[in-house]
Design an enzyme around this catalytic site. Structure first.
Site, PDB file in Angstrom:
ATOM      1  N   HIS A 271      -6.571   3.038   6.145  1.00 54.86           N
ATOM      2  CA  HIS A 271      -7.813   3.649   5.631  1.00 54.86           C
ATOM      3  C   HIS A 271      -7.473   4.332   4.310  1.00 54.86           C
ATOM      4  CE1 HIS A 271     -11.846   4.903   5.749  1.00 54.86           C
ATOM      5  NE2 HIS A 271     -11.775   5.941   6.570  1.00 54.86           N
ATOM      6  N   HIS A 315     -11.418  -6.650   2.988  1.00 55.68           N
ATOM      7  CA  HIS A 315     -12.169  -5.521   3.543  1.00 55.68           C
ATOM      8  C   HIS A 315     -12.842  -5.960   4.831  1.00 55.68           C
ATOM      9  CE1 HIS A 315     -15.307  -2.415   3.848  1.00 55.68           C
ATOM     10  NE2 HIS A 315     -14.462  -1.655   3.158  1.00 55.68           N
ATOM     11  N   ASP A 370      -9.406   0.423  -3.265  1.00 55.97           N
ATOM     12  CA  ASP A 370      -8.024   0.893  -3.055  1.00 55.97           C
ATOM     13  C   ASP A 370      -7.052   0.267  -4.057  1.00 55.97           C
ATOM     14  OD1 ASP A 370      -9.066   2.183  -0.847  1.00 55.97           O
ATOM     15  OD2 ASP A 370      -8.580   0.528   0.496  1.00 55.97           O
TER      16      ASP A 370
HETATM   17  C1  MLT Z   1     -13.976   3.089   2.876  1.00 50.35           C
HETATM   18  O1  MLT Z   1     -14.300   3.387   1.718  1.00 50.35           O
HETATM   19  O2  MLT Z   1     -14.181   3.856   3.819  1.00 50.35           O
HETATM   20  C2  MLT Z   1     -13.228   1.822   3.073  1.00 50.35           C
HETATM   21  O3  MLT Z   1     -13.629   0.832   2.193  1.00 50.35           O
HETATM   22  C3  MLT Z   1     -13.155   1.384   4.511  1.00 50.35           C
HETATM   23  C4  MLT Z   1     -14.406   0.859   5.165  1.00 50.35           C
HETATM   24  O4  MLT Z   1     -15.502   0.912   4.646  1.00 50.35           O
HETATM   25  O5  MLT Z   1     -14.262   0.346   6.290  1.00 50.35           O
END
Ligand code: MLT
Length: 432
Positions: A271, A315, A370
């Site tokens: 995460h 993702h 990320d």
């Molecule tokens: C987020 O920003 O929380 C991540 O992209 C993870 C997600 O959306 O599952």
């Protein structure tokens, strides 16, 4: 009372009425089913939560209250002379569902500054007691939880408030916690690096103030923090940090408990930590300047052949390039065109999806935020990678704390999904 709070007040009863009507008319209608792979696969893709502040479109990316990232970058109010949306505007939108005016944003900024000033800005004693080399995310979770004694939701709960009124205390906690988070983050950064505790800025916006407490007077840093906090502000309800916050809050635990759980979730490598992990993964590639395309390919293949994932690519929901990545890419290409890191990440965009496809991964190959967030922070001179998660968590507070207010407005009950054992499942599948 400012217009943000006023608008929420006006929306409480209509929102409750709307949900009551939906349950009354359609309560028994199924909208999702789950298969065995999903049951063992993190319930991925199964519609099972309500989250009012944002929703993730697999093709277009996150929509904050229905609006896309590019739309809001154009439309939300900016700092004087700046080009990036202000965090206060995003907060207003997520809390109310309405786009703010410049005056609304100024009122929210002043409210947050007043709340930050109202609380003692000394380093929370619990934070001071931690060894400075404690992981920054652990420091943040402890610091947030150590402020729980100031919770208004908890105070009114103890005084006998009805569950339907708890949202008012939750709103106060959300705003108080948001007001204090930039100074907490700066404190964690500064004590880790042996610097003096931060001073509160007199008149800056929320993200600009965070930048100032980290790096002093630096207009580019302030603009970058505005963009960073806006892009990380919310990502619907099922990601681990948001879900953890929602789950803990559903027990009527106040926002200090709930958000510290969210921070703990965000600390995980799958995460919020993947920004940090991406930087570690890309480091050997740029050790001798911008690498060749072949060198990039070799690095990717070696990673996959070691049975590891390439951080920052793929993702759970998105099936196109993350628009948060695109926004950071544009910002960095414009400001830091000579950077070898920026050039290398541009090369990764061309190479990694092809390598992933040639290794049998066909749908989930595109870069996410990320793969650029750490690049931006590094360009700004922030080289303390374990601290990156703190900036993500502080940004994400905007969304998950707004969602928490709406959870309490809708009086969502404790989450209690049914679990089964593998024995049960085998018996069930044999019978059906
Ligand atoms: C987020 O920003 O929380 C991540 O992209 C993870 C997600 O959306 O599952």
């Amino acid at each position: 009372m400012n217009r943000m709070r006023q608008l929420i007040d006006e929306r409480v009863e209509p929102a409750r009425k709307r949900v009551r009507a939906l349950i009354k008319e359609h309560g028994a209608r199924p909208i999702a089913e789950i298969n065995v792979a999903q049951l063992y696969g993190g319930v991925r893709g199964v519609i099972s939560l309500v989250n009012e502040t944002s929703a993730l479109d697999p093709m277009q990316g996150i929509r904050y209250r229905g609006r896309t990232i590019p739309e809001l970058i154009q439309r939300l109010p900016r700092a004087p002379g700046g080009g990036q949306p202000l965090a206060e505007g995003l907060l207003f939108l997520l809390m109310t569902g309405e786009e703010p005016t410049d005056e609304d944003v100024a009122a929210v900024a002043e409210d947050l500054r007043a709340r930050a000033r109202r609380f003692d800005q000394a380093v929370p004693p619990a934070l001071a007691a931690l060894p400075p080399d404690t992981e920054p995310m652990a420091q943040l979770a402890v610091a947030v939880l150590s402020l729980q004694h100031t919770s208004e939701a908890h105070r009114i709960y103890k005084a006998g408030a009805h569950a339907k009124d708890l949202w008012e205390g939750t709103y106060e906690d959300a705003l108080n916690l948001l007001a204090r988070l930039p100074a907490l983050a700066a404190t964690i950064y500064r004590r880790t690096h042996g610097l003096a505790a931060p001073q509160l800025p007199d008149d800056l916006d929320w993200a600009g103030g965070l930048a100032w407490m980290l790096a002093g007077e630096a207009p580019l840093f302030a603009e970058a923090m505005r963009l960073f906090t806006f892009l990380h502000g919310d990502h619907e309800g099922g990601n681990i940090g948001a879900h953890a916050t929602h789950l803990v809050g559903s027990a009527l635990a106040d926002p200090y408990y709930a958000f510290s759980a969210g921070v703990a979730g965000l600390a995980g490598p799958l995460h919020g930590r993947s920004t940090q992990d991406f930087m570690r993964w890309v480091a050997p590639l740029v050790a001798d300047g911008t690498p060749s395309r072949e060198a990039v390919e070799r690095h990717c293949v070696a990673t996959l052949e070691q049975g590891q994932v390439i951080p920052g690519f793929g993702h759970a929901v998105l099936r196109r390039v993350d628009p948060r990545y695109v926004a950071l890419y544009r910002f960095c290409r414009e400001r830091f065109p000579e950077s070898e890191l920026v050039q290398t990440v541009g090369l990764l965009y061309e190479v990694v999806p092809e390598v992933l496809k040639s290794h049998g991964q066909d749908r989930n190959v595109w870069p996410t935020v990320d793969a650029y967030a750490g690049v931006l922070l590094r360009q700004l001179g922030l080289v303390d990678e374990p601290f990156y998660g703190v900036l993500i968590a502080v940004s994400r507070a905007i969304g998950v704390l707004s969602a928490q207010v709406w959870d309490r407005i809708l009086a969502l009950p404790p989450e209690r999904p049914k679990s089964v054992t593998t024995d049960w499942l085998e018996r069930y599948l044999a019978r059906h």
